[in-house]
Scaffold this active site. Sequence first.
Site, short mmCIF file in Angstrom:
data_model
loop_
_atom_site.label_atom_id
_atom_site.label_comp_id
_atom_site.label_asym_id
_atom_site.label_seq_id
_atom_site.Cartn_x
_atom_site.Cartn_y
_atom_site.Cartn_z
N LYS A 1 36.70 32.81 12.34
CA LYS A 1 37.46 33.83 11.59
C LYS A 1 36.51 34.83 10.97
CE LYS A 1 40.28 30.43 9.70
NZ LYS A 1 39.35 29.88 8.74
N LYS B 1 25.59 30.27 7.62
CA LYS B 1 26.33 31.23 6.78
C LYS B 1 25.44 31.84 5.71
CE LYS B 1 31.10 29.81 7.52
NZ LYS B 1 32.39 29.47 6.96
N LYS C 1 30.33 29.82 18.49
CA LYS C 1 31.72 29.40 18.36
C LYS C 1 32.61 30.56 17.90
CE LYS C 1 32.80 27.67 13.75
NZ LYS C 1 34.14 28.24 13.64
#
Length: 336
Positions: A202, A113, A199
């Site tokens: 959201k 991230k 994966k």
Amino acid sequence: MSKQRVLSGVQPTGNLHLGNYLGAIRNWIEIQQEYDSFFCVVDLHAITVPQDTKVLASNTLTTAAMYLACGIDLEYSTIFVQSHVAAHSELTWLFNCITPLNWLERMIQFKEKAVKQGENVSVGLLDYPVLMAADILLYDADKVPVGEDQKQHLELTRDIAIRINDKFGNKKEPVLKLPDPLIRKQGARVMSLTDGTRKMSKSDPSELSRITLLDSAEEIKRKIKKCKTDPVKGLEFDNPERPECHNLLSLYQLLSGKTQEEVAVECQDMGWGQFKPLLTETTISALQPIQEKYQSIMDDRTYLDSVLRDGAAKASEVADATLARVKSTLGFLTSL
Ligand code: ATP
Ligand code: MG
């Protein structure tokens, strides 16, 4: 004998998708009767990457409504919003001061991230796993049902608990209970529809990468039509050369309730043109009851508010007791 306790949560970072459902929430529903279960909407985790302040509150509310729509039963479970229980933030600070920095720098989710955040990566994103350790350890949770991506964070939670117990507790009376992850093999890692090696998330900028639990029949049809496949005829599980094929067959299996063997036989001679409509229909029917229940919950805001108010009160009672125990162990002056 009293029931063991379970804690888990989802971030209000957008509409829940099939990965959240199959990797986490569906498992919560299955085990909730056996445990004293606490399920929170982890809004403090959400702000570790920038959130639109205009939608954070409504995403928090819709995530809680989705827990109920998927089948969380208040007879066995408590639903609450993480930021409504102040102990989560306070215990995080205490844990911050005993957690070595290099434990956090190794975390895969942080590395992944952080790349997307560039120079704006926040201290909070690095600290995410410490907040998660506080969430879990505050409730003396025995089990934490999560998807595969959270396994490393669970290990860190255990390391923090062991460190505190070793430094400040004694063998007979550990300060914190060591939790175990509960990761089901099936559905633990649902992959993106546009890339079978990543994966489903959201936060993926592409809407086409995920099916959300609120997608209309038309959207589901469009996304499955456009999803990535391969030119090979005949469908199969477990071929490392065909990650998309494995992922789509797994979705069909989990949503239809069939066994892997049944699906393998049913689809072995199929082409994508035959399989895609089948997956589309199966997904639409699996989501329809959830969507109907969701709508009726969202239509009764007073009820939803009362669920979260009661949930926060129940959660605070447990969390505040643990926080007081940790503060006393660490040598703080008891509040006067
Ligand atoms: P974000 O991209 O904002 O991190 P997310 O889709 O990863 O969102 P989280 O709120 O971080 O969702 O995770 C909630 C729960 O869903 C966790 O238990 C996590 O392990 C599980 N989960 C998330 N994505 C998947 C997936 N693709 N497959 C299976 N489980 C998943
Ligand atoms: Mg995530």
